[in-house]
Write a protein that holds these residues in place. Structure first.
Motif, short mmCIF file in Angstrom:
data_model
loop_
_atom_site.label_atom_id
_atom_site.label_comp_id
_atom_site.label_asym_id
_atom_site.label_seq_id
_atom_site.Cartn_x
_atom_site.Cartn_y
_atom_site.Cartn_z
N HIS A 60 -46.83 2.48 -15.27
CA HIS A 60 -45.57 2.25 -16.00
C HIS A 60 -44.66 1.35 -15.18
O HIS A 60 -44.33 1.64 -14.04
CB HIS A 60 -44.86 3.59 -16.26
N PRO B 30 -43.24 8.16 -20.75
CA PRO B 30 -43.80 9.32 -21.45
C PRO B 30 -44.15 10.45 -20.47
O PRO B 30 -44.56 10.18 -19.33
CB PRO B 30 -45.07 8.75 -22.10
N ASP B 31 -44.02 11.67 -20.94
CA ASP B 31 -44.29 12.83 -20.08
C ASP B 31 -45.70 12.78 -19.50
O ASP B 31 -45.91 13.08 -18.31
CB ASP B 31 -44.11 14.13 -20.86
N GLU B 32 -46.66 12.41 -20.33
CA GLU B 32 -48.05 12.45 -19.85
C GLU B 32 -48.31 11.39 -18.77
O GLU B 32 -49.12 11.61 -17.86
CB GLU B 32 -49.03 12.28 -21.01
N ILE B 33 -47.58 10.27 -18.83
CA ILE B 33 -47.73 9.25 -17.80
C ILE B 33 -47.08 9.71 -16.50
O ILE B 33 -47.63 9.52 -15.40
CB ILE B 33 -47.12 7.91 -18.26
N ASP C 197 -46.79 12.82 -15.53
CA ASP C 197 -47.70 13.82 -14.98
C ASP C 197 -48.90 13.17 -14.31
O ASP C 197 -49.37 13.62 -13.26
CB ASP C 197 -48.17 14.78 -16.07
N LYS C 198 -49.42 12.10 -14.92
CA LYS C 198 -50.60 11.42 -14.38
C LYS C 198 -50.28 10.76 -13.03
O LYS C 198 -51.08 10.81 -12.09
CB LYS C 198 -51.10 10.38 -15.38
#
Length: 266
Positions: A104, A112-115, A117-118
């Motif tokens: 990102h 985004p939340d999932e990014i 977290d990743k």
């Protein structure tokens, strides 16, 4: 001359080192320089063929290495990496957590939340996983060195690299914590925090003429770094030369954190 004095402070002979993200850039430079100084090196990244190219380059110069594919986000693949090193050479003396992601580029409000977290899982948790896998064995053999490649992004805010910077700041704290927890067993843990280096990973920054112009103007050495200029610090931290250093972050940034040589803030 005594045996200790006969050996270079930077001699890694007899050591086994694992380097993640070692198929290119800073990781490759570290793997090649550690091999040059005598270490047996496990060259790891997601792509086995790219790792094998590095192994072949090391072998062509008389070094010893083997390739092991590993996605650092998968715990079972990290364990397989450690197991492969142990099966081949029976010990692990140094691990270099170099692999990282930054999917990102932009303000944190659009992340985004999932990014998020990743990024945290790949850049922080994977280093903790790997350290926890190797440190008990290091302790049994009398010590070792954990080296995490952080970034000056972990020391200052950024309008476009927010989550990445957070993860890199956490890596510095991880190194400090591991230093305190495992120091009594003679395991050292440190970070290296590079500035902008000419790698594929940072291509979006140094290939942008505006960013490049501003960064070099604001850098006392008036240029960006090269991967090989980071590798020497890793050799230092793995060797007898670095045997009393732990819990620290070495900044290698051409002077960026020291301040800008420009007059005023124009």
């Amino acid at each position: 001359m005594s045996g200790d004095m006969a050996r270079s402070l930077f001699d890694l002979s007899g050591q086994v080192a694992i380097v993640t993200g070692a198929s290119r850039g800073i990781g490759r430079a570290i793997a090649e320089r550690m091999a040059q100084h005598g270490a047996k090196v496990v060259v790891s990244s997601r792509k086995l063929d790219a790792c094998q190219e590095v192994v072949d380059a090391i072998a062509s110069r008389g070094g010893e290495a083997f390739a092991q594919a590993c996605n650092i986000g998968r715990k079972e693949e990290l364990q397989a990496l450690v197991d492969a090193a142990m099966a081949r050479w029976g010990r692990i003396d140094t691990v270099v957590g170099n692999a990282a992601i930054n999917p990102h580029l932009g303000p944190s409000i659009g992340l985004p939340d999932e990014i998020f977290d990743k990024i945290m899982a790949s850049n922080i948790r994977s280093n903790l996983w790997l350290a926890n896998m190797v440190m008990p064995g290091m302790a049994e053999r009398g010590g070792g060195s954990v080296i995490i490649i952080s970034s000056i992004g972990g020391l200052r805010g950024s309008p476009v690299l927010g989550a990445y910077g957070i993860s890199k700041a956490a890596d510095m704290q991880l190194a400090r914590n591991l230093a305190v927890e495992w120091g009594p067993r003679n395991i050292r843990s440190n970070c290296i925090a590079p500035g902008l280096v000419r790698t594929d990973f940072a291509r979006a920054l140094w290939e942008n003429p505006d960013i490049y112009r501003k960064r070099t103007k604001d850098t006392p050495l008036k240029r960006i770094g090269e991967p090989d200029e980071i590798a020497g610090a890793a050799v230092f931290l793995a060797s007898a030369a670095g045997s009393f250093m732990t819990g620290q972050t070495i900044v290698i940034d051409g002077g960026v954190m020291a301040g800008s040589p420009s007059v005023g803030d124009e």
